[in-house]
Design a protein around this motif. Structure first.
Motif, mmCIF file in Angstrom:
data_model
loop_
_atom_site.group_PDB
_atom_site.id
_atom_site.type_symbol
_atom_site.label_atom_id
_atom_site.label_comp_id
_atom_site.label_asym_id
_atom_site.label_seq_id
_atom_site.Cartn_x
_atom_site.Cartn_y
_atom_site.Cartn_z
ATOM 1 N N GLU A 172 0.688 -1.395 -0.272
ATOM 2 C CA GLU A 172 0.220 -0.162 -0.052
ATOM 3 C C GLU A 172 0.881 0.814 0.005
ATOM 4 N N ALA A 173 2.330 0.985 0.915
ATOM 5 C CA ALA A 173 2.230 2.400 0.386
ATOM 6 C C ALA A 173 3.284 2.643 -0.594
ATOM 7 N N ASN A 174 3.583 1.488 -1.032
ATOM 8 C CA ASN A 174 4.611 1.608 -2.683
ATOM 9 C C ASN A 174 3.298 2.138 -3.495
ATOM 10 N N GLU A 175 2.295 1.502 -3.295
ATOM 11 C CA GLU A 175 1.011 2.444 -4.523
ATOM 12 C C GLU A 175 1.232 3.796 -4.670
ATOM 13 N N ILE A 176 1.107 4.337 -3.507
ATOM 14 C CA ILE A 176 0.982 5.728 -2.770
ATOM 15 C C ILE A 176 1.816 6.382 -2.697
ATOM 16 N N LYS A 177 2.805 5.709 -3.344
ATOM 17 C CA LYS A 177 4.445 6.208 -4.047
ATOM 18 C C LYS A 177 4.404 6.612 -5.219
ATOM 19 N N ASN A 178 3.828 5.388 -5.749
ATOM 20 C CA ASN A 178 3.607 5.726 -7.317
ATOM 21 C C ASN A 178 2.839 6.632 -7.727
ATOM 22 N N LYS A 179 2.109 6.897 -7.143
ATOM 23 C CA LYS A 179 0.742 7.608 -7.385
ATOM 24 C C LYS A 179 0.947 8.812 -7.434
ATOM 25 N N TYR A 180 2.144 9.030 -5.905
ATOM 26 C CA TYR A 180 2.101 11.044 -5.758
ATOM 27 C C TYR A 180 3.961 10.951 -6.282
ATOM 28 N N ARG A 181 3.901 10.335 -6.892
ATOM 29 C CA ARG A 181 5.528 11.095 -7.155
ATOM 30 C C ARG A 181 6.480 10.720 -6.147
ATOM 31 N N GLY A 182 6.197 9.977 -5.660
ATOM 32 C CA GLY A 182 7.727 8.935 -5.073
ATOM 33 C C GLY A 182 6.980 9.622 -3.167
ATOM 34 N N TRP A 183 6.037 10.242 -3.599
ATOM 35 C CA TRP A 183 5.817 10.874 -1.753
ATOM 36 C C TRP A 183 5.025 9.793 -0.363
ATOM 37 N N PHE A 184 5.397 9.845 0.988
ATOM 38 C CA PHE A 184 5.582 8.889 1.503
ATOM 39 C C PHE A 184 5.404 9.230 2.953
ATOM 40 N N PRO A 185 5.082 10.154 4.061
ATOM 41 C CA PRO A 185 5.101 10.902 4.980
ATOM 42 C C PRO A 185 5.470 9.327 5.528
ATOM 43 N N ASP A 186 7.014 10.008 7.181
ATOM 44 C CA ASP A 186 7.347 9.457 8.238
ATOM 45 C C ASP A 186 6.426 9.436 9.447
ATOM 46 N N ASN A 187 6.615 9.164 10.055
ATOM 47 C CA ASN A 187 5.946 9.625 11.743
ATOM 48 C C ASN A 187 6.714 10.573 12.201
ATOM 49 N N TYR A 188 6.694 11.089 12.955
ATOM 50 C CA TYR A 188 7.019 12.136 13.730
ATOM 51 C C TYR A 188 8.213 11.573 14.754
ATOM 52 N N ASP A 189 7.744 9.870 14.787
ATOM 53 C CA ASP A 189 9.949 10.072 15.558
ATOM 54 C C ASP A 189 9.674 8.479 14.537
ATOM 55 N N ARG A 190 10.017 8.826 13.485
ATOM 56 C CA ARG A 190 10.759 7.958 12.300
ATOM 57 C C ARG A 190 10.715 6.358 12.515
ATOM 58 N N ARG A 191 9.547 5.888 13.265
ATOM 59 C CA ARG A 191 10.008 5.086 13.317
ATOM 60 C C ARG A 191 8.172 4.571 12.962
ATOM 61 N N PHE A 192 8.348 2.827 12.505
ATOM 62 C CA PHE A 192 7.353 2.128 11.968
ATOM 63 C C PHE A 192 6.595 0.680 12.987
ATOM 64 N N ARG A 193 5.601 0.862 13.488
ATOM 65 C CA ARG A 193 5.286 -0.236 14.571
ATOM 66 C C ARG A 193 4.154 -1.160 13.670
ATOM 67 N N GLY A 194 4.603 -1.539 12.436
ATOM 68 C CA GLY A 194 3.710 -2.709 11.982
ATOM 69 C C GLY A 194 2.286 -2.245 11.920
ATOM 70 N N PRO A 195 1.752 -3.252 12.008
ATOM 71 C CA PRO A 195 0.043 -3.771 11.877
ATOM 72 C C PRO A 195 -0.397 -2.757 13.304
ATOM 73 N N VAL A 196 -1.230 -1.565 13.057
ATOM 74 C CA VAL A 196 -1.947 -1.331 13.680
ATOM 75 C C VAL A 196 -2.957 -1.057 13.604
ATOM 76 N N THR A 197 -4.432 -1.373 14.910
ATOM 77 C CA THR A 197 -5.698 -0.539 14.655
ATOM 78 C C THR A 197 -5.721 0.809 14.017
ATOM 79 N N VAL A 198 -7.103 1.309 13.347
ATOM 80 C CA VAL A 198 -7.206 2.579 13.098
ATOM 81 C C VAL A 198 -7.010 3.673 14.715
ATOM 82 N N ARG A 199 -8.012 2.994 15.245
ATOM 83 C CA ARG A 199 -7.591 3.492 16.755
ATOM 84 C C ARG A 199 -6.299 3.674 17.454
ATOM 85 N N TYR A 200 -5.723 3.644 17.348
ATOM 86 C CA TYR A 200 -3.815 3.761 17.066
ATOM 87 C C TYR A 200 -3.748 4.206 16.738
#
Length: 773
Positions: free
Chosen positions: A433-461
């Motif tokens: 899904e991230a790669n799909e967004i990058k392809n759609k918006y010329r490589g744009w995809f955001p980092d998180n504020y702490d530049r960490r990734f947590r894996g699968p999380v809920t919408v609530r989280y």
């Protein structure tokens, strides 16, 4: 010979007399001509005197208490003669014009008395003017002491007496006279000196007001000289009282009582009325004037500039929505330096004008409005910025950062049933899904504020922790068109640029524009069952006769469904209880909201709500003179809490009510399916009816645990005064464990990750049927 000489002398005398007579006649003719010229040059006088007088506009708070006035040049409030007590009327007649009720505009006896006094003193000190003449001078002429002005004054006074009654003349006079520093008319004088309306003043106080008319500067009771020795004005007041008694306007008993009254104490008691409060409330009043000027312009087809002038000088009464106590407290809190410790600021002095001092930095703004749209407090800046300063609350158009996410991303996606609160999305920048967004918006995809990734999380989280990756992926699913439409047409954000429709960073991360008051308004939808309320600053405007000129009621509309609003409400409460805004927690009072920090750290936000109010706090740089600043939302949340604690002082705890179209389901924290009684960790989640999970947990095999009865979710009723901690009554309604505290457990459990991954893939392929996630 002697006889001839006598005859010659007689002829000379006759010629001299004739010449003198001619000179006298010519002089008289010249004088008459000059008088006629002077009279012909006299201005026309409009007998509608009171209608043409400028007078102050008065402001009242939400409870009807007078709080301030505003005027242009002359601080005046017109009152009718019926409102002016007889003893004040007679005080003026006694000291200013004893034969007022007998003459026809001029008093010949007084004129000759004044002329004799002036000849004797070789000055023009004595004027001999009647009340009618003084009215003409105050209203239509100048204060210049000249015979030209005096002749015009007498002529116009006679003309005025032919057109107006004595009562009309006295009423106009008592509303025009100058009685102190920018104080005009007896009503404003009564307030200025005695803190009361004119109808309530005593005989002694009336005599004082009449006494100072001759020279308010000399008899000013607050001058240093008169404070040290009040005999100057007290002596003048006693003269007025004696005149009133001698003319039969007061009895012996009233005279003695007035003499014994402690006038000095009355003049120096604390003032609580309108006089000097404008600066204390100027942020609110200025915003209200802007709104009223627009409404007057629309109603009466006036230019807004003319409408503003009409308001300020027309003697109106404006009833504001302001909570005066909260307005004062909010300014005090916003000015407190303790909230800004640790924020680095560098000023570029070259960007300042000559002799200009930089504003306090960081700057800040606050808006508090009730959920129906009535603004209770608005602070346009911190520090002593003064009247007319730039208002950061109404006019500060800034990047809202992540505070835009509930409006642009989460609410539209839940409303469109693209996601639910328990939908699992991969916090990753390298999945499909991230790669799909990058392809759609010329490589744009955001980092998180702490530049960490947590894996699968809920919408609530994802909302709780303000994960940018989750917001970007939800935006991609719901579509930029839908997101843009919600901001413009649902939440009525007026400063969104058309180009933002094509910029995912603007919509997902708040790199668009909004003002604090817009954000406070938009968030009312989450606190008020999906109804957005536009801000109003006043409820009505009355003219000086008490007739209602304008009446304002909140403009409301449905922005989102009550089901979406409730689910968003619960998600945003979790932000306060367990996420990025824990510093905003109000304890037992339910509170939700969203933090926001811009990518360059120039703006920090927290926008939140309770069952009573919404409040937006912004902090950031004052302008281009700030070379460097680093603010974050963590500086805004304590300010929000401090102001909202004041706003809720004395209010009972109230809970948000779950609508019928929302169902509660007990969810397994691992599988995100309906929990069984053997699931070790589970929680209650809310869903729009029909989107709740229907599959039972297959990680922990056991019978399905029934969905708890709605009466056991402790949502409470409106007006409930239960003082139990809000964390036990709202948010997740945990049965075993907070779902957001299970994220690490989930990530450390390979089975649960597999299940989550399967659910995530299902979500991507079945956006219209989130119940299968």
């Amino acid at each position: 010979m002697a006889r001839k000489k006598k005859k010659g002398n007689s002829k000379i005398y006759k010629n001299i007399l004739l010449v003198l007579l001619v000179i006298v006649l010519l002089s008289a003719a010249a004088t008459i001509g000059a008088v006629i010229k002077i009279v012909s040059d006299a201005p026309e006088i409009d007998v509608n005197i009171l209608d043409n007088l400028k007078q102050s506009v008065e402001f009242y708070d939400k409870d009807g208490n007078p709080i301030a006035n505003l005027h242009t040049g002359e601080n005046r409030k017109i009152v009718s003669l019926k409102q002016i007590p007889k003893h004040l009327q007679y005080a003026y007649v006694s000291i200013e014009d004893e034969r007022f009720f007998k003459h026809h505009g001029i008093d010949i006896k007084r004129i000759f008395g004044a002329m004799f006094a002036n000849i004797k003193s070789r000055s023009k000190a004595q004027g001999g003017s009647t009340i009618t003449q003084q009215l003409v001078r105050n209203y239509a002429l100048t204060q210049e002491k000249s015979y030209v002005r005096k002749i015009q004054e007498m002529y116009l006074a006679v003309q005025l007496e032919r057109k107006l009654s004595k009562d009309q003349i006295l009423e106009a006079y008592l509303n025009t006279i100058y009685l102190g520093p920018n104080v005009y008319g007896v009503q404003q004088a009564s307030r200025y000196y005695f803190d009361k309306d004119v109808e309530d003043i005593t005989i002694a106080e009336a005599a004082f007001i009449a006494a100072i008319t001759q020279n308010p500067g000399i008899y000013n009771p607050y001058s240093k000289k008169n404070k040290e020795n009040p005999d100057n004005y007290l002596g003048r007041q006693r003269i007025v009282l004696k005149k009133m008694y001698e003319n039969g306007y007061i009895s012996e008993q009233e005279y003695q009582k007035a003499l014994s009254e402690d006038l000095v104490a009355a003049l120096n008691k604390p003032k609580t009325r309108l006089s000097n409060n404008y600066m204390k409330y100027h942020w609110f009043i200025e915003a209200a004037i802007d709104e009223i000027a627009k409404d007057l312009s629309d109603k009466f087809k006036l230019d807004e500039k003319d409408a503003r002038q009409k308001l300020i000088s027309g003697g109106y009464k404006v009833y504001l929505t302001m909570d005066a106590r909260l307005q004062e407290k909010a300014q005090e809190i916003l000015n407190d330096e303790r909230f800004y410790k640790g924020i680095p600021v560098k000023i570029d002095q070259t960007k300042l004008k000559e002799n200009e001092s930089p504003k306090p930095n960081p700057q800040a703004a606050a808006v508090v409005m009730d959920i129906n749209g009535e603004v209770r407090a608005i602070i346009g800046g911190r520090g002593n910025l003064g009247a007319g300063a730039f208002n950061y609350a109404t006019d500060g158009i800034r990047h809202p950062g992540s505070s835009i996410k509930p409006l642009a991303v989460y609410a539209p996606a839940i409303e469109k049933q693209v996601i639910t609160a328990s939908t699992v999305i991969n916090d990753s920048d390298s999945d499909e899904e991230a790669n799909e967004i990058k392809n759609k918006y010329r490589g744009w995809f955001p980092d998180n504020y702490d530049r960490r990734f947590r894996g699968p999380v809920t919408v609530r989280y994802g909302l709780q922790e303000s994960l940018n990756t989750i917001a970007a992926k939800i935006l991609n699913r719901v579509g930029l068109d839908t997101s843009y439409n919600y901001l413009i047409n649902k939440f009525d954000l007026a400063n969104i640029d058309k180009k933002d429709k094509y910029m995912p960073a603007a919509l997902a991360l708040g790199q668009t524009l909004a003002s604090p008051i817009e954000m406070a308004s938009a968030y009312t939808a989450f606190a008020n069952n999906g109804i957005i309320s536009h801000p109003i600053f006043y409820t009505k405007v009355e003219d000086r006769t008490g007739s209602i000129v304008l009446e304002k009621k909140p403009i409301q509309k449905r922005a989102i469904s009550e089901e979406t609003a409730f689910i968003m409400n619960q998600l945003m409460q979790n932000v306060v209880k367990a996420g990025t805004a824990q510093a905003a927690n109000l304890g037992a009072m339910p509170a939700g909201g969203k933090t926001g920090t811009t990518s360059n750290n120039e703006d920090g936000w927290f926008v939140g709500f309770t069952p009573y109010y919404t409040c937006a706090i912004w902090i950031g740089k004052s302008g281009p003179e700030v070379k460097y600043i680093s603010v974050k939302s963590k500086f805004a949340t304590p300010i929000w809490k401090a102001i909202m604690l004041e706003a809720h002082r004395g209010l009972p705890i109230k809970q948000f009510i779950k609508p019928e179209g929302v169902v509660a389901a007990t969810i397994c924290s691992h599988s995100r399916k309906l929990a069984t009684d053997t699931c070790p960790s589970k929680y209650v989640e809310y869903f729009i009816s029909g989107t709740e999970p229907i599959e039972t947990c297959d990680v922990h095999s056991a019978p399905v645990v029934p969905v708890p009865d709605e009466n056991t979710t402790q949502e409470g009723n409106e007006g409930n005064t239960n003082n139990s901690d809000v964390n036990n009554t709202t948010g997740n309604n945990q049965t075993t464990e907070d779902p957001n505290n299970t994220q690490n457990t989930q990530q450390n459990n390979s089975n649960s990750q597999t299940t989550s991954g399967q659910q995530n893939n299902s979500t991507q392929s079945q956006n219209k049927n989130p119940s299968n996630r």
